[in-house]
Design a protein around this motif. Structure first.
Motif, PDB file in Angstrom:
ATOM      1  N   GLY A   7       0.811  -1.216   0.000  1.00  0.00           N
ATOM      2  CA  GLY A   7       0.000   0.000   0.000  1.00  0.00           C
ATOM      3  C   GLY A   7       0.843   1.264   0.000  1.00  0.00           C
ATOM      4  O   GLY A   7       1.993   1.248   0.452  1.00  0.00           O
TER       5      GLY A   7
ATOM      6  N   ASN B 204       0.650   3.774   1.824  1.00  0.00           N
ATOM      7  CA  ASN B 204       1.026   4.227   3.174  1.00  0.00           C
ATOM      8  C   ASN B 204       2.233   3.476   3.728  1.00  0.00           C
ATOM      9  O   ASN B 204       2.823   3.908   4.711  1.00  0.00           O
ATOM     10  CB  ASN B 204      -0.152   4.058   4.140  1.00  0.00           C
ATOM     11  CG  ASN B 204      -1.158   5.175   3.957  1.00  0.00           C
ATOM     12  OD1 ASN B 204      -0.783   6.346   3.875  1.00  0.00           O
ATOM     13  ND2 ASN B 204      -2.424   4.812   3.860  1.00  0.00           N
TER      14      ASN B 204
ATOM     15  N   VAL C 281     -14.392   4.892 -11.272  1.00  0.00           N
ATOM     16  CA  VAL C 281     -14.034   3.914 -10.224  1.00  0.00           C
ATOM     17  C   VAL C 281     -14.599   2.558 -10.620  1.00  0.00           C
ATOM     18  O   VAL C 281     -15.780   2.441 -10.940  1.00  0.00           O
ATOM     19  CB  VAL C 281     -14.578   4.336  -8.840  1.00  0.00           C
ATOM     20  CG1 VAL C 281     -14.297   3.258  -7.798  1.00  0.00           C
ATOM     21  CG2 VAL C 281     -13.942   5.648  -8.415  1.00  0.00           C
TER      22      VAL C 281
ATOM     23  N   PRO D  44      -1.705   7.885  -1.364  1.00  0.00           N
ATOM     24  CA  PRO D  44      -1.108   9.157  -0.941  1.00  0.00           C
ATOM     25  C   PRO D  44      -0.333   9.841  -2.075  1.00  0.00           C
ATOM     26  O   PRO D  44      -0.342  11.065  -2.188  1.00  0.00           O
ATOM     27  CB  PRO D  44      -0.148   8.748   0.187  1.00  0.00           C
ATOM     28  CG  PRO D  44      -0.625   7.417   0.655  1.00  0.00           C
ATOM     29  CD  PRO D  44      -1.286   6.760  -0.524  1.00  0.00           C
TER      30      PRO D  44
ATOM     31  N   GLY E 129     -13.993   5.065   1.166  1.00  0.00           N
ATOM     32  CA  GLY E 129     -12.587   4.769   0.880  1.00  0.00           C
ATOM     33  C   GLY E 129     -12.234   4.774  -0.606  1.00  0.00           C
ATOM     34  O   GLY E 129     -11.089   4.522  -0.969  1.00  0.00           O
TER      35      GLY E 129
HETATM   36  C1  LIG Z   1     -10.833   3.723  -6.307  1.00  0.00           C
HETATM   37  C2  LIG Z   1      -9.654   4.101  -5.465  1.00  0.00           C
HETATM   38  O1  LIG Z   1      -9.818   4.697  -4.408  1.00  0.00           O
HETATM   39  N1  LIG Z   1      -8.451   3.748  -5.918  1.00  0.00           N
HETATM   40  C3  LIG Z   1      -7.244   4.033  -5.210  1.00  0.00           C
HETATM   41  C4  LIG Z   1      -6.114   3.294  -5.924  1.00  0.00           C
HETATM   42  C5  LIG Z   1      -4.812   3.310  -5.169  1.00  0.00           C
HETATM   43  C6  LIG Z   1      -4.870   2.536  -3.878  1.00  0.00           C
HETATM   44  O2  LIG Z   1      -5.722   1.698  -3.610  1.00  0.00           O
HETATM   45  O3  LIG Z   1      -3.817   2.865  -3.041  1.00  0.00           O
HETATM   46  P1  LIG Z   1      -3.556   2.441  -1.513  1.00  0.00           P
HETATM   47  O4  LIG Z   1      -3.502   0.966  -1.458  1.00  0.00           O
HETATM   48  O5  LIG Z   1      -2.233   3.082  -1.236  1.00  0.00           O
HETATM   49  O6  LIG Z   1      -4.680   3.020  -0.678  1.00  0.00           O
HETATM   50  C7  LIG Z   1      -6.968   5.567  -5.173  1.00  0.00           C
HETATM   51  O7  LIG Z   1      -7.310   6.278  -6.118  1.00  0.00           O
HETATM   52  O8  LIG Z   1      -6.357   5.995  -4.176  1.00  0.00           O
END
Ligand SMILES: CC(=O)N[C@@H](CCC(=O)OP(=O)(O)O)C(=O)O
Ligand SMILES: Nc1ncnc2c1ncn2[C@@H]1O[C@H](COP(=O)(O)OP(=O)(O)O)[C@@H](O)[C@H]1O
Length: 300
Positions: free
Chosen positions: A39, A41, A161, A74, A92
């Motif tokens: 992730g 983060n 999305v 992020p 989320g």
């Molecule tokens: C649809 C949606 O929210 N997609 C996420 C894709 C990236 C993600 O999932 O990043 P992490 O695992 O770092 O949270 C976004 O745009 O942030």
């Protein structure tokens, strides 16, 4: 001539102990696929990123097949901010208009994907970066508002999305069997040919299921799943997880994470782990030590 200092006995014993403790796990997981979700983060600093890349390379070298699915929330947020755009989230999920989708594709498919590929390669691995478009890997379906219990009634459309409609693992299988390490950005293609932004946890869970992975490991920014009093819950069954969602112990971003882990377990993945990506060598500690780290989720 410089003489090598002898290893202190207790330190040498510790090293020998660590290596022998790892042996049964290496034997058990040899030839198996392990999907690791990295992730955004958990991509905090250079030391941690390098320790993650070393872990992935070590897995490959001992005969395990790691498949990396990465996020980058992020990092997308940072670039959007520099461009003067703010994001809204529904459960989320980042509301993704056409302009935001361009940024998502640039950041996930470009910057973040290539950074991870480069980190792994610099540690001696052979990583290949893919987005869901490569080899028609991830087919997406638009998520509609009616699928979410939205607390933001003013948002009527999430834009680009998506959720995973299907995965064609051919390109990943080919890479894995040619000793490459696939690194996958969570972007899918719709029936309409458009790009879709998919939550990386969802992609990792489905990928683990389709690849018949032995394990799904989700790296995040907490110790694992925590009880209401903040203590770590080290092992949970599907039934226990449902109860923790029901009573509000599991909330926010942890809900989609545990849901996709539970779906992967129901789909045949043997175990799912939610572990702390802020810890050096978190993946190795989980896989190769008796006590493991984080929360282990099992089907029964
Ligand atoms: C649809 C949606 O929210 N997609 C996420 C894709 C990236 C993600 O999932 O990043 P992490 O695992 O770092 O949270 C976004 O745009 O942030
Ligand atoms: N019971 C829980 N245990 C641990 N974290 C929880 C729990 N309930 C909610 N959370 C939240 O979920 C967050 C992890 O989800 P998220 O931020 O989406 O992670 P990532 O960016 O790694 O995908 C934690 O930082 C924490 O704030």
């Amino acid at each position: 001539m410089k003489q090598q200092e002898p290893l202190e006995t207790s330190f040498a014993n510790r090293i020998a102990h660590v290596l022998t403790e790892a042996l049964p796990y290496i034997r058990r997981f040899k030839g198996k696929t392990i999907v690791v979700k990295y992730g955004g983060n958990a991509m905090i600093d250079e030391r941690l990123k390098n320790s993650f890349a070393r872990d992935v390379v070590l897995l490959k070298l001992v005969g395990i097949n790691p498949v990396v699915v990465h996020g980058g929330g992020p990092q997308i947020g940072n670039l959007l901010q520099r461009l003067g755009k703010t994001s809204e989230f529904v459960q989320g999920m980042r509301v993704t208009d056409a302009e935001t989708m361009d940024v998502v594709e640039m950041v996930l498919g470009g910057l973040v994907n290539k950074e991870i590929v480069n980190l792994i390669n610099r540690q001696g691995g052979a990583a290949v970066g893919l987005s869901g478009k490569d080899g028609d890997l991830i087919r997406a379906r638009k998520i509609s508002m009616s699928q979410l219990q939205s607390t933001a009634p003013e948002i009527i459309d999430l834009g680009h999305v998506g959720e995973v409609a299907s995965i064609d693992p051919a390109v990943v299988d080919m890479l894995v069997h040619s000793d490459f390490i696939p690194v996958i950005a969570p972007i899918g293609v719709g029936e309409d040919g458009c790009s879709y932004n998919i939550n990386a946890d969802l992609v990792a869970g489905k990928m683990a299921e389709v690849l018949k992975a032995e394990k799904l490991i989700l790296l995040t920014n907490t110790q694992g799943i925590l009880a209401k009093d903040g203590t770590l819950l080290t092992g949970l069954s599907l039934r226990e997880v449902d109860a923790l969602i029901e009573d509000g112990t599991i909330s926010g971003g942890m809900i989609p994470k545990v849901r996709c882990a539970m779906d992967a377990l129901r789909g045949g993945v043997n175990s799912a782990h939610i572990i702390d990506g802020r810890v050096d060598h978190a993946v190795l500690l989980e896989l190769f030590t008796d006590q493991g780290i984080g929360t282990l989720l099992v089907r029964r």
